[in-house]
Design a protein around this motif. Structure first.
Motif, PDB file in Angstrom:
ATOM      1  N   SER A   1       0.843  -1.192   0.000  1.00 41.55           N
ATOM      2  CA  SER A   1       0.000   0.000   0.000  1.00 41.55           C
ATOM      3  C   SER A   1       0.876   1.239   0.000  1.00 41.55           C
ATOM      4  N   ALA A   2       0.251   2.397  -0.174  1.00 47.74           N
ATOM      5  CA  ALA A   2       1.003   3.651  -0.152  1.00 47.74           C
ATOM      6  C   ALA A   2       1.735   3.819   1.173  1.00 47.74           C
TER       7      ALA A   2
ATOM      8  N   ASN B   1      -9.788  13.098   0.267  1.00 45.21           N
ATOM      9  CA  ASN B   1     -10.309  11.913  -0.409  1.00 45.21           C
ATOM     10  C   ASN B   1      -9.500  11.623  -1.678  1.00 45.21           C
ATOM     11  N   GLN B   2      -8.593  10.654  -1.594  1.00 45.19           N
ATOM     12  CA  GLN B   2      -7.761  10.206  -2.706  1.00 45.19           C
ATOM     13  C   GLN B   2      -6.815  11.303  -3.209  1.00 45.19           C
ATOM     14  N   PHE B   3      -6.341  12.142  -2.309  1.00 44.09           N
ATOM     15  CA  PHE B   3      -5.325  13.124  -2.691  1.00 44.09           C
ATOM     16  C   PHE B   3      -4.524  13.553  -1.473  1.00 44.09           C
TER      17      PHE B   3
ATOM     18  N   GLY C   1      -6.231   4.752  -4.548  1.00 42.81           N
ATOM     19  CA  GLY C   1      -6.520   6.075  -4.045  1.00 42.81           C
ATOM     20  C   GLY C   1      -6.060   6.314  -2.620  1.00 42.81           C
ATOM     21  N   ARG C   2      -5.354   5.340  -2.036  1.00 44.84           N
ATOM     22  CA  ARG C   2      -4.835   5.531  -0.684  1.00 44.84           C
ATOM     23  C   ARG C   2      -3.583   6.408  -0.739  1.00 44.84           C
ATOM     24  N   VAL C   3      -3.454   7.321   0.215  1.00 46.34           N
ATOM     25  CA  VAL C   3      -2.312   8.233   0.231  1.00 46.34           C
ATOM     26  C   VAL C   3      -1.541   8.094   1.539  1.00 46.34           C
TER      27      VAL C   3
END
Length: 330
Positions: free
Chosen positions: A94-95, A141-143, A121-123
């Protein structure tokens, strides 16, 4: 007294360089900057965009791969975090897992600023405690938006707000809105020099040549964001040109004409867009319409007439001899 002060300054510089040598490689730039990594939930497209007062910031900070994710590595930049971070994402991490692994054995972690986005979309974001003020980041959300060496601490919140408020825009234009907001809020305390924008597909296809939807850089400019937006608009115009060519192949002339006109409307001074539109019309037996477009082109730049003479030989102009003569007589 003056010599004493100079000696003290020299010693301080030597100390700083000695200490900093433990934090970064001399091959890596000091890309103090602001950036954004983001994923469009609707399309799956992913983007990274950046501006800095540093030459060619896009070659250091921004990294991405379709179907994998995006990385922004900045402050006292460790360039290896780009390809290494993408490799970790590609391996299934994962990120956050990728970021943790990058920082684990990094002696310079305190001066790093890194943001990673994965294909879900995980940051994950890290702002080292020794990044130069003002420095910080904000996730949504996703950023994620992140900045260091800013004029003030309102820069990254302004980026997040602008990104969230422009959800109706395509991803490329949306992340540029975030960069514009950063600059309007004060931006890099040193000023402006370069910027970059990279957008990739959410899913990999046949190769990078098809998966990099936008890949634009401004290496050195007094107003890099203004120039970056101009380049994006120019790319959008050429996208219309390409769509027009595709419509011609399918013999869908109404669509082709609409696409060509859309491109020309965006950049009315671009002669080449008008020229190939005219050649397409001539090849589809619409010579009078082609003549109307070619006349002002030939008047402004006679070399287009010379080029037209060469097209029949390679099959790019398929008019009769009489029609060709009429075209060249303009």
């Amino acid at each position: 007294m003056r010599n004493f002060l100079l000696s003290c300054l020299t010693l301080l510089l030597l100390f700083h360089r000695s200490a900093a040598a433990q934090m970064y490689s001399t091959a890596d730039p000091f890309a103090h900057t602001f950036s954004i990594v983001a994923r469009d939930p609707a399309t799956g497209e992913m983007a990274v965009a950046v501006q800095s007062h540093w030459f060619s910031v896009g070659t250091s900070v921004s990294w991405g791969e379709a179907g994998v994710g995006m990385v922004a590595t900045q402050s006292f930049t460790n360039k290896s975090f780009g390809p290494r971070g993408l490799a970790l994402l590609k391996s299934g991490k994962s990120a956050q897992q990728a970021l943790d692994e990058l920082l684990l054995n990094d002696e310079g972690r305190d001066v790093r600023q890194v943001a990673i986005l994965d294909n879900q979309g995980r940051v994950a974001t890290h702002t080292g405690k020794k990044c130069v003020d003002m420095a910080g980041h904000q996730q949504g959300n996703q950023f994620s938006v992140q900045a260091n060496m800013m004029l003030n601490a309102t820069v990254w919140p302004a980026m997040a707000k602008a990104y969230e408020q422009n959800a109706r825009l395509p991803l490329a234009e949306r992340v540029l809105a975030a960069l514009d907001a950063a600059q309007a809020a004060g931006g890099d305390i040193r000023g402006r020099q370069s910027a970059a924008l990279l957008v990739v597909r959410g899913t990999a296809t046949e190769g990078p040549w098809a998966d990099r939807l936008v890949d634009l850089r401004v290496e050195d400019h007094a107003a890099p964001l203004v120039e970056l937006r101009r380049l994006l608009r120019l790319q959008r115009a050429y996208d219309h040109m390409n769509a027009g060519d595709l419509a011609v192949e399918k013999n869908d002339m109404p669509t082709a004409i609409n696409e060509y006109q859309a491109a020309e409307k965006m950049f009315p001074q671009n002669l080449e867009m008008k020229y190939w539109h005219a050649i397409t019309l001539a090849n589809k037996q619409q010579v009078p319409a082609a003549l109307a477009l070619l006349r002002p082109i030939f008047k402004q730049e006679p070399n287009w007439r010379v080029l037209t003479q060469r097209l029949p030989k390679v099959g790019l102009l398929t008019v009769t001899d009489a029609e060709l003569k009429q075209i060249l007589a303009l």
